[in-house]
Write a protein that holds these residues in place. Sequence first.
Motif, PDB file in Angstrom:
ATOM      1  N   VAL A 133       0.802  -1.112   0.080  1.00  0.00           N
ATOM      2  CA  VAL A 133      -0.080  -0.002  -0.214  1.00  0.00           C
ATOM      3  C   VAL A 133       0.776   1.239   0.022  1.00  0.00           C
ATOM      4  O   VAL A 133       1.873   1.330   0.846  1.00  0.00           O
ATOM      5  CB  VAL A 133      -0.989   0.051   1.258  1.00  0.00           C
ATOM      6  N   ALA A 134       0.719   2.129  -0.872  1.00  0.00           N
ATOM      7  CA  ALA A 134       1.393   3.391  -1.044  1.00  0.00           C
ATOM      8  C   ALA A 134       0.465   4.480  -1.272  1.00  0.00           C
ATOM      9  O   ALA A 134      -0.391   4.190  -2.229  1.00  0.00           O
ATOM     10  CB  ALA A 134       2.369   3.515  -2.019  1.00  0.00           C
ATOM     11  N   ASN A 135       0.415   5.589  -0.842  1.00  0.00           N
ATOM     12  CA  ASN A 135      -0.383   6.737  -1.030  1.00  0.00           C
ATOM     13  C   ASN A 135       0.164   7.594  -1.891  1.00  0.00           C
ATOM     14  O   ASN A 135       1.184   7.434  -2.484  1.00  0.00           O
ATOM     15  CB  ASN A 135      -0.783   7.434   0.275  1.00  0.00           C
ATOM     16  N   LEU A 243       6.361  -0.521  15.711  1.00  0.00           N
ATOM     17  CA  LEU A 243       6.749  -0.635  14.290  1.00  0.00           C
ATOM     18  C   LEU A 243       7.794  -0.315  14.033  1.00  0.00           C
ATOM     19  O   LEU A 243       8.460   0.710  14.832  1.00  0.00           O
ATOM     20  CB  LEU A 243       5.499   0.425  13.700  1.00  0.00           C
ATOM     21  N   PHE A 244       8.428  -0.665  12.957  1.00  0.00           N
ATOM     22  CA  PHE A 244       9.765  -0.330  12.301  1.00  0.00           C
ATOM     23  C   PHE A 244       9.392   0.633  11.301  1.00  0.00           C
ATOM     24  O   PHE A 244       8.729   0.350  10.238  1.00  0.00           O
ATOM     25  CB  PHE A 244      10.330  -1.407  11.878  1.00  0.00           C
ATOM     26  N   ALA A 264      10.382  -3.716   7.557  1.00  0.00           N
ATOM     27  CA  ALA A 264       9.823  -2.555   7.597  1.00  0.00           C
ATOM     28  C   ALA A 264       8.298  -2.466   7.646  1.00  0.00           C
ATOM     29  O   ALA A 264       7.632  -3.286   6.581  1.00  0.00           O
ATOM     30  CB  ALA A 264      10.472  -1.463   6.649  1.00  0.00           C
ATOM     31  N   ASP A 265       7.685  -1.626   8.365  1.00  0.00           N
ATOM     32  CA  ASP A 265       6.279  -1.704   8.615  1.00  0.00           C
ATOM     33  C   ASP A 265       5.897  -0.524   7.681  1.00  0.00           C
ATOM     34  O   ASP A 265       4.431  -0.473   7.188  1.00  0.00           O
ATOM     35  CB  ASP A 265       5.708  -1.580  10.024  1.00  0.00           C
ATOM     36  N   ARG A 290       1.868  -1.615   5.330  1.00  0.00           N
ATOM     37  CA  ARG A 290       1.281  -3.046   5.187  1.00  0.00           C
ATOM     38  C   ARG A 290      -0.091  -2.736   4.880  1.00  0.00           C
ATOM     39  O   ARG A 290      -0.763  -1.851   5.160  1.00  0.00           O
ATOM     40  CB  ARG A 290       1.742  -3.960   6.343  1.00  0.00           C
ATOM     41  N   GLU A 291      -0.842  -3.832   4.252  1.00  0.00           N
ATOM     42  CA  GLU A 291      -2.279  -3.870   4.037  1.00  0.00           C
ATOM     43  C   GLU A 291      -2.912  -3.998   5.107  1.00  0.00           C
ATOM     44  O   GLU A 291      -3.941  -3.304   5.124  1.00  0.00           O
ATOM     45  CB  GLU A 291      -2.347  -5.189   3.000  1.00  0.00           C
ATOM     46  N   LYS A 292      -2.585  -4.447   6.265  1.00  0.00           N
ATOM     47  CA  LYS A 292      -3.288  -4.594   7.364  1.00  0.00           C
ATOM     48  C   LYS A 292      -3.507  -3.100   8.083  1.00  0.00           C
ATOM     49  O   LYS A 292      -4.348  -2.879   8.924  1.00  0.00           O
ATOM     50  CB  LYS A 292      -2.728  -5.353   8.594  1.00  0.00           C
ATOM     51  N   PHE A 293      -2.728  -2.237   7.707  1.00  0.00           N
ATOM     52  CA  PHE A 293      -2.641  -0.798   8.032  1.00  0.00           C
ATOM     53  C   PHE A 293      -3.645   0.106   7.061  1.00  0.00           C
ATOM     54  O   PHE A 293      -3.491   1.225   7.150  1.00  0.00           O
ATOM     55  CB  PHE A 293      -1.454  -0.259   8.273  1.00  0.00           C
TER      56      PHE A 293
END
Length: 447
Positions: A133-135, A243-244, A264-265, A290-293
């Motif tokens: 996931v990237a914004n 979180l990293f 990396a998270d 990550r997708e869970k975030f």
Amino acid sequence: MTAGNGRRVGSPYAPHTDADEAAMLDAIGAESAEDLFDIPEDVRFDGEFGIEPTDEQELRQSIADLFAKNDDLVEFLGRGHHAHYVPSLVSDLSRRSEFLTSYTQYQPEITQGFLQVLFEYQSMLVELTGLPVANCSMYDAATALAEAALLANRLRRGASGHRVLVPEHIHEGRLGVLENYLDGAAMEIGEYPMDDGAVDIDALADLVDDETVMVYAESPTVRGVIEENLTQIGDIAHENEALFCLGSDVVALALLEEPASVGADVVVGEAGALGLGTAYGMGLGIFATREKFLRQVPGRLVGVSEDAADMRAFTLTLQTREQHIRKERATSNICTNQAWVALRTAMHMAWLGPDRLVKLATSAVTDARDLAQRLDDISGIQAPVYGRHHFREFVAHTDQPAPAIVEDLADRGFAVHLLDDHHVQVCVSDVNANAVDDLVAAFEEVA
């Protein structure tokens, strides 16, 4: 508002009538709207700008004379602001009216082209980081880091711990923005030490505990060092349920370890190194996770779907996270999100392609290494200070006082960073590599 002569001034689109304004002023106990502002008299606008009228030719000459007072220096500066050659097609294409006149792409039926470019930008970041996931996008690296810290805090809401750990070597601007963001969130910042320019792993392990919500590390660091222990840093963070967060940039990500592979998270940093050039403050922030975030991601997300005719269509998605819908319950208050700069970065990356992007990143390592070796051969200079691999830039020790050396180099037409009494930082890239020989000769004269 109403001027002293009774004539109404201000925006003709303001919805309030004189009666509305009078009722609001009465409710808050003020006599006029001017009472709400404390503007010193010496800077208060009195209706006259005090600028003598001039014609276009005279104005152009005046501005040219003003610009001529600037120092004409070849810059070997870095520390978060990196310049690479931007091909002319980036400016030519990005200045098309459909891009320049677009704000946030709330109407997908008329902004498919812009939305597709932003989707491609997100896809490029996903490929570079290995995170799904990237914004598109953040203001700059500093605000991206701060938003990552707030995300980490939201994930631990209700649990103990509100501390973010950052490296001792961190850009002062990024640290300042982080402090501003976290102050209002009742969070605190701790620093961990560095060892020979990289993370002191043992010291970090001693500092991370159940009070830590996020550990932030950089590769390359603000001093150009490539971090060699990213996996260990991630393990230390995860062992303590923190979180990293890894800081980097789009060029470095093409060559260095994939952030997802080292645990990396969240990945933050600057994307404006491509498509923008050095802007002295303006930037473009990376944010991938990550997708869970997914529902905690700040900023815009472009998704792809199908329209009524079963054609591929792009649109902003999951907008219920955003402040224009959820106000105080939103994940972030970011609004103007550098979409046009993200478009330019996507164009530049597409123009380079995978092979040339890796080549550009490789030269950032070899050019820095070669320049450091040449400076190290000069009596009175030790470079690099750290026995590590470097990316674009490095720190050099000067036997002579560094402030005088920096000043003397400026007199000879070169700009380098002053760190302290005996350390300077030098950054080399494709935009100043042609001046390396002259810089080395100048160092030989002043050192």
